[in-house]
Design a protein around this motif. Sequence first.
Motif, short mmCIF file in Angstrom:
data_model
loop_
_atom_site.label_atom_id
_atom_site.label_comp_id
_atom_site.label_asym_id
_atom_site.label_seq_id
_atom_site.Cartn_x
_atom_site.Cartn_y
_atom_site.Cartn_z
N VAL A 1 21.32 -12.86 17.03
CA VAL A 1 22.64 -13.45 17.21
C VAL A 1 22.50 -14.97 17.11
CG1 VAL A 1 24.60 -13.75 18.79
CG2 VAL A 1 23.41 -11.54 18.67
N PRO A 2 23.17 -15.59 16.14
CA PRO A 2 23.04 -17.04 15.96
C PRO A 2 23.45 -17.81 17.22
CG PRO A 2 24.20 -16.06 14.10
CD PRO A 2 24.05 -14.99 15.14
N ARG A 3 22.68 -18.82 17.54
CA ARG A 3 22.91 -19.74 18.67
C ARG A 3 22.94 -19.03 20.02
NH1 ARG A 3 26.17 -20.75 14.66
NH2 ARG A 3 28.03 -19.95 15.69
N ALA A 4 22.34 -17.87 20.12
CA ALA A 4 22.29 -17.16 21.40
C ALA A 4 21.00 -17.52 22.11
CB ALA A 4 22.38 -15.65 21.18
N GLN A 5 21.00 -18.68 22.80
CA GLN A 5 19.82 -19.17 23.51
C GLN A 5 20.13 -19.43 24.98
OE1 GLN A 5 16.77 -19.41 22.04
NE2 GLN A 5 17.74 -18.53 20.24
N GLY B 1 31.25 -14.26 24.17
CA GLY B 1 30.48 -15.26 24.89
C GLY B 1 29.16 -14.79 25.50
N CYS B 2 28.65 -13.66 25.07
CA CYS B 2 27.36 -13.17 25.59
C CYS B 2 26.24 -14.18 25.30
CB CYS B 2 27.01 -11.82 24.97
SG CYS B 2 28.25 -10.55 25.22
N ALA B 3 26.37 -14.88 24.18
CA ALA B 3 25.34 -15.84 23.76
C ALA B 3 25.28 -17.05 24.68
CB ALA B 3 25.62 -16.30 22.33
N GLY B 4 26.32 -17.30 25.46
CA GLY B 4 26.31 -18.43 26.39
C GLY B 4 25.38 -18.21 27.57
N CYS B 5 25.15 -16.95 27.93
CA CYS B 5 24.30 -16.65 29.10
C CYS B 5 22.96 -16.04 28.73
CB CYS B 5 25.04 -15.69 30.04
SG CYS B 5 26.51 -16.41 30.80
N GLU C 1 34.96 -1.43 22.21
CA GLU C 1 34.15 -2.56 21.75
C GLU C 1 32.79 -2.56 22.45
OE1 GLU C 1 37.44 -5.97 20.65
OE2 GLU C 1 37.04 -5.55 22.76
N ALA C 2 32.76 -2.17 23.71
CA ALA C 2 31.51 -2.12 24.47
C ALA C 2 30.53 -1.13 23.83
CB ALA C 2 31.79 -1.74 25.92
N ARG C 3 31.07 -0.08 23.23
CA ARG C 3 30.21 0.88 22.51
C ARG C 3 29.44 0.21 21.38
NH1 ARG C 3 30.31 5.98 23.52
NH2 ARG C 3 32.13 6.61 24.68
N HIS C 4 30.10 -0.66 20.65
CA HIS C 4 29.46 -1.37 19.53
C HIS C 4 28.39 -2.34 20.04
CE1 HIS C 4 32.40 0.45 16.93
NE2 HIS C 4 33.42 -0.18 17.52
N VAL C 5 28.71 -3.04 21.13
CA VAL C 5 27.73 -3.97 21.73
C VAL C 5 26.52 -3.19 22.22
CG1 VAL C 5 27.31 -5.61 23.60
CG2 VAL C 5 29.45 -5.71 22.30
N ALA C 6 26.75 -2.04 22.86
CA ALA C 6 25.64 -1.19 23.33
C ALA C 6 24.80 -0.72 22.15
CB ALA C 6 26.20 -0.01 24.11
N ALA C 7 25.45 -0.38 21.05
CA ALA C 7 24.70 0.06 19.85
C ALA C 7 23.77 -1.05 19.38
CB ALA C 7 25.67 0.45 18.73
N TYR C 8 24.27 -2.30 19.38
CA TYR C 8 23.40 -3.41 18.97
C TYR C 8 22.25 -3.61 19.96
CZ TYR C 8 21.54 -7.81 17.48
OH TYR C 8 20.67 -8.78 17.06
N LEU C 9 22.54 -3.53 21.25
CA LEU C 9 21.48 -3.72 22.25
C LEU C 9 20.40 -2.66 22.12
CD1 LEU C 9 23.58 -4.72 25.40
CD2 LEU C 9 22.11 -6.19 23.99
N GLY D 1 28.83 -4.84 16.70
CA GLY D 1 28.44 -5.21 18.06
C GLY D 1 27.86 -6.61 18.13
N ARG D 2 27.08 -6.97 17.12
CA ARG D 2 26.51 -8.32 17.08
C ARG D 2 27.62 -9.37 16.99
NH1 ARG D 2 22.47 -7.91 13.28
NH2 ARG D 2 24.05 -7.96 11.67
N GLU D 3 28.62 -9.12 16.17
CA GLU D 3 29.76 -10.04 16.06
C GLU D 3 30.52 -10.14 17.37
OE1 GLU D 3 32.32 -9.00 12.78
OE2 GLU D 3 30.60 -8.66 11.46
N LEU D 4 30.72 -9.00 18.04
CA LEU D 4 31.45 -9.00 19.31
C LEU D 4 30.71 -9.78 20.39
CD1 LEU D 4 32.66 -5.28 19.40
CD2 LEU D 4 34.09 -7.32 19.10
N MET D 5 29.38 -9.78 20.33
CA MET D 5 28.61 -10.54 21.33
C MET D 5 28.87 -12.03 21.20
SD MET D 5 25.06 -8.42 21.46
CE MET D 5 24.58 -8.73 23.14
#
Length: 195
Positions: A127-131, A117-121, A183-191, A109-113
């Motif tokens: 998550v590296p460079r997620a600012q 482009g989740c890190a852009g917003c 894929e959203a399941r993996h992102v939710a797991a990370y969140l 999930g962290r990789e998918l973020m």
Amino acid sequence: MPLQRGRALVPVAAVLLLRLTGIVLGMRSGGHAHAGQSRPVPRRDFDPRAHVAGIRMLGPIRLRRRSVAIALAFVLLLGAGIYAGYQFKFIQDARARAVALTAGDPDFGRELMQRYGCAGCHTIPGVPRAQGKVGPTLQGFAARVYIGGVATNSPETLIQWIENPRSIDPKTAMPITGISRAEARHVAAYLYTLR
């Protein structure tokens, strides 16, 4: 019978009385020895410095400072170890809880973020460079009550929100990224590991 016992004790009592008298008189006369006994040798005062001459000893202050420093270092190391153990257990428990809630993989999930482009917003811990400053920070997401301020924070709602946020709130600024439900399941797991 009692009279005979009393007569037998008289010589013993007399001897004890004479010895006691001698002791008392000897003390009153300045501690002079009786005839036939040698006089005690006068004692010199004990000098501890002369006793340990040539031996280097740590002073009590230096020893005390060293002991306090060692004890403090031990307490700090013990505290750091307990804290690290607690943090490790906390992270493992959060991860197990997130996997159980979503059936996803938090690491993937962290990789998918990053990929979507989740890190852009968003600012996303881990998550590296997620600012990003457009959307809210995702720090402590697992403890939030609402998603996007409109939907209750539950695993199924979160997965739906990540996949298609406009299906929950048509006026949201969050874009549809094209992420699949799996894929959203993996992102939710990370969140849900973010506490």
